[in-house]
Design a protein around this motif. Structure first.
Motif, PDB file in Angstrom:
ATOM      1  N   ILE A   1     -10.423   5.755   0.636  1.00  0.00           N
ATOM      2  CA  ILE A   1      -9.596   4.652   0.144  1.00  0.00           C
ATOM      3  C   ILE A   1      -8.272   4.650   0.902  1.00  0.00           C
ATOM      4  CG2 ILE A   1      -8.469   3.648  -1.867  1.00  0.00           C
ATOM      5  CD1 ILE A   1     -11.539   3.585  -1.934  1.00  0.00           C
ATOM      6  N   ALA A   2      -7.880   3.490   1.387  1.00  0.00           N
ATOM      7  CA  ALA A   2      -6.682   3.369   2.218  1.00  0.00           C
ATOM      8  C   ALA A   2      -5.411   3.561   1.403  1.00  0.00           C
ATOM      9  CB  ALA A   2      -6.660   2.003   2.895  1.00  0.00           C
ATOM     10  N   GLY A   3      -4.367   4.010   2.088  1.00  0.00           N
ATOM     11  CA  GLY A   3      -3.026   4.053   1.528  1.00  0.00           C
ATOM     12  C   GLY A   3      -2.210   2.876   2.026  1.00  0.00           C
ATOM     13  N   GLN A   4      -1.016   2.714   1.483  1.00  0.00           N
ATOM     14  CA  GLN A   4      -0.196   1.570   1.874  1.00  0.00           C
ATOM     15  C   GLN A   4       0.302   1.685   3.306  1.00  0.00           C
ATOM     16  OE1 GLN A   4       2.608   0.100  -1.090  1.00  0.00           O
ATOM     17  NE2 GLN A   4       1.424   1.057  -2.733  1.00  0.00           N
TER      18      GLN A   4
ATOM     19  N   SER B   1       7.258  -2.101   0.483  1.00  0.00           N
ATOM     20  CA  SER B   1       7.137  -0.921  -0.379  1.00  0.00           C
ATOM     21  C   SER B   1       8.058   0.207   0.065  1.00  0.00           C
ATOM     22  CB  SER B   1       5.692  -0.426  -0.404  1.00  0.00           C
ATOM     23  OG  SER B   1       5.312   0.111   0.842  1.00  0.00           O
ATOM     24  N   LYS B   2       8.557   0.916  -0.929  1.00  0.00           N
ATOM     25  CA  LYS B   2       9.455   2.042  -0.693  1.00  0.00           C
ATOM     26  C   LYS B   2       8.904   3.246  -1.455  1.00  0.00           C
ATOM     27  CE  LYS B   2      13.378  -1.154  -0.481  1.00  0.00           C
ATOM     28  NZ  LYS B   2      12.539  -2.342  -0.753  1.00  0.00           N
TER      29      LYS B   2
ATOM     30  N   ASN C   1      -0.083  -1.162   6.153  1.00  0.00           N
ATOM     31  CA  ASN C   1       1.021  -1.651   6.984  1.00  0.00           C
ATOM     32  C   ASN C   1       0.690  -1.531   8.469  1.00  0.00           C
ATOM     33  OD1 ASN C   1       2.736  -2.434   4.896  1.00  0.00           O
ATOM     34  ND2 ASN C   1       3.633  -0.396   4.693  1.00  0.00           N
ATOM     35  N   ALA C   2      -0.032  -0.489   8.839  1.00  0.00           N
ATOM     36  CA  ALA C   2      -0.397  -0.301  10.244  1.00  0.00           C
ATOM     37  C   ALA C   2      -1.502  -1.260  10.674  1.00  0.00           C
ATOM     38  CB  ALA C   2      -0.832   1.140  10.483  1.00  0.00           C
TER      39      ALA C   2
ATOM     40  N   ILE D   1      -7.223  -4.254   7.075  1.00  0.00           N
ATOM     41  CA  ILE D   1      -7.837  -3.414   6.042  1.00  0.00           C
ATOM     42  C   ILE D   1      -7.932  -4.189   4.738  1.00  0.00           C
ATOM     43  CG2 ILE D   1      -7.448  -1.382   4.575  1.00  0.00           C
ATOM     44  CD1 ILE D   1      -6.320   0.047   7.007  1.00  0.00           C
ATOM     45  N   VAL D   2      -6.926  -5.017   4.474  1.00  0.00           N
ATOM     46  CA  VAL D   2      -6.921  -5.862   3.278  1.00  0.00           C
ATOM     47  C   VAL D   2      -7.495  -7.242   3.566  1.00  0.00           C
ATOM     48  CG1 VAL D   2      -5.424  -7.040   1.615  1.00  0.00           C
ATOM     49  CG2 VAL D   2      -4.996  -4.649   2.211  1.00  0.00           C
ATOM     50  N   MET D   3      -7.056  -7.873   4.639  1.00  0.00           N
ATOM     51  CA  MET D   3      -7.405  -9.272   4.881  1.00  0.00           C
ATOM     52  C   MET D   3      -8.909  -9.468   5.089  1.00  0.00           C
ATOM     53  SD  MET D   3      -4.523 -10.662   4.440  1.00  0.00           S
ATOM     54  CE  MET D   3      -4.987 -12.346   4.856  1.00  0.00           C
TER      55      MET D   3
END
Length: 276
Positions: A153-156, A197-198, A160-161, A165-167
């Motif tokens: 499962i991917a991380g945020q 995200s922070k 971002n990279a 992965i989402v689209m």
């Protein structure tokens, strides 16, 4: 059902006295999740799902909480009372993003993993650390994403990279099969949110968000009934009979009854659809 346990403790009473209160009443079966503790929830969810890998266990916990908690508002009680993960699940059953993810955080921590909050503009998320990397699960927006190689499962930071992965996840079948973004959010919103995200430091168990504490304080999950009392559990609440002033409601549309292979019959709260 193969197993039905009813355990209770009756207080000692004199022969001529009226019946005393019943304490510690607990009903469990081999087909349901015992919500008496965070440990029992995690153990039963993993057992019922048949999960073996850490990804499978995390998905099972995320999916169970999706069924157990709803959108509404942050549950708030006047001090010294508070709302922790068990009370959020057992008494309220609803929350907003930071509160829902505090409950998910507690379950992931109970499974033995580290968790951190990640704040977006207008949304609070968490990531869980296992198998030497961070993973993003969102029980409020209803999503998680397998990496493009489908290994984990991917991380945020992964998103971002590589936003694809989402689209591209839905068309490639790398999303939750039954409840992906089922409350009206979209993939672009996830990508845009991750950009803002922070990450916060690794959370302590007692760390919570807004009105929801990281662990329950002074809440006893055991049922205690005084003489003559009855307990009635219904899907639709009675006006004026909820724990705190307000209207118990769900904000994601109507409910639907369906059959789940792992959980059995459930009331699906993000309808209308039926998989039975």
């Amino acid at each position: 059902m193969k197993r039905l346990m009813l355990a209770f403790l009756m207080l000692p009473m004199a022969a001529a006295a009226a019946p005393g209160p019943s304490e510690g009443i607990k009903v469990t079966t081999d087909r349901t999740v015992d919500t008496g503790s965070l440990d029992s929830i995690v153990q039963d969810v993993v057992r019922l799902s048949g999960a073996k890998t850490n990804d499978e266990k995390a998905i099972a916990i995320h999916t169970w909480l999706h069924h157990a908690i709803f959108h509404n508002a942050y549950p708030v009680e006047k001090s010294p009372q508070s709302v922790g993960p068990l009370k959020a699940i057992r008494v309220y059953g609803w929350g907003l993003c930071g509160g829902q993810h505090t409950v998910l955080k507690a379950l992931f921590e109970t499974a033995g993993w580290k968790v951190r909050y990640r704040g977006w503009d207008g949304h609070t998320t968490i990531e869980v650390f296992y198998d030497d990397r961070w993973h993003y699960f969102d029980v409020f927006l209803k999503c998680y994403f397998w990496t493009k190689d489908r290994k984990t499962i991917a991380g945020q930071d992964d998103i971002n990279a590589d936003p694809s992965i989402v689209m591209d996840a839905e068309k490639e079948g790398r999303v939750p099969p039954t409840h992906y973004l089922c409350c009206g959010d979209d993939a672009k919103g996830i990508v845009d949110g991750c950009k803002t995200s922070k990450p916060l430091p690794i959370s302590k168990h007692e760390d919570g968000w807004a009105s929801v504490t990281g662990r329950d304080r002074g809440y006893n999950a055991q049922l205690m009934l005084p003489p003559g009392a009855t307990l009635k559990l219904e899907w639709k609440g009675d006006a004026g009979q909820i724990a705190v002033n307000g209207q118990g409601r769900h904000t994601c549309g109507n409910k639907d009854f369906r059959s789940d292979m792992a959980l059995g019959p459930v009331l699906e709260h993000y309808g209308p659809r039926n998989h039975s």
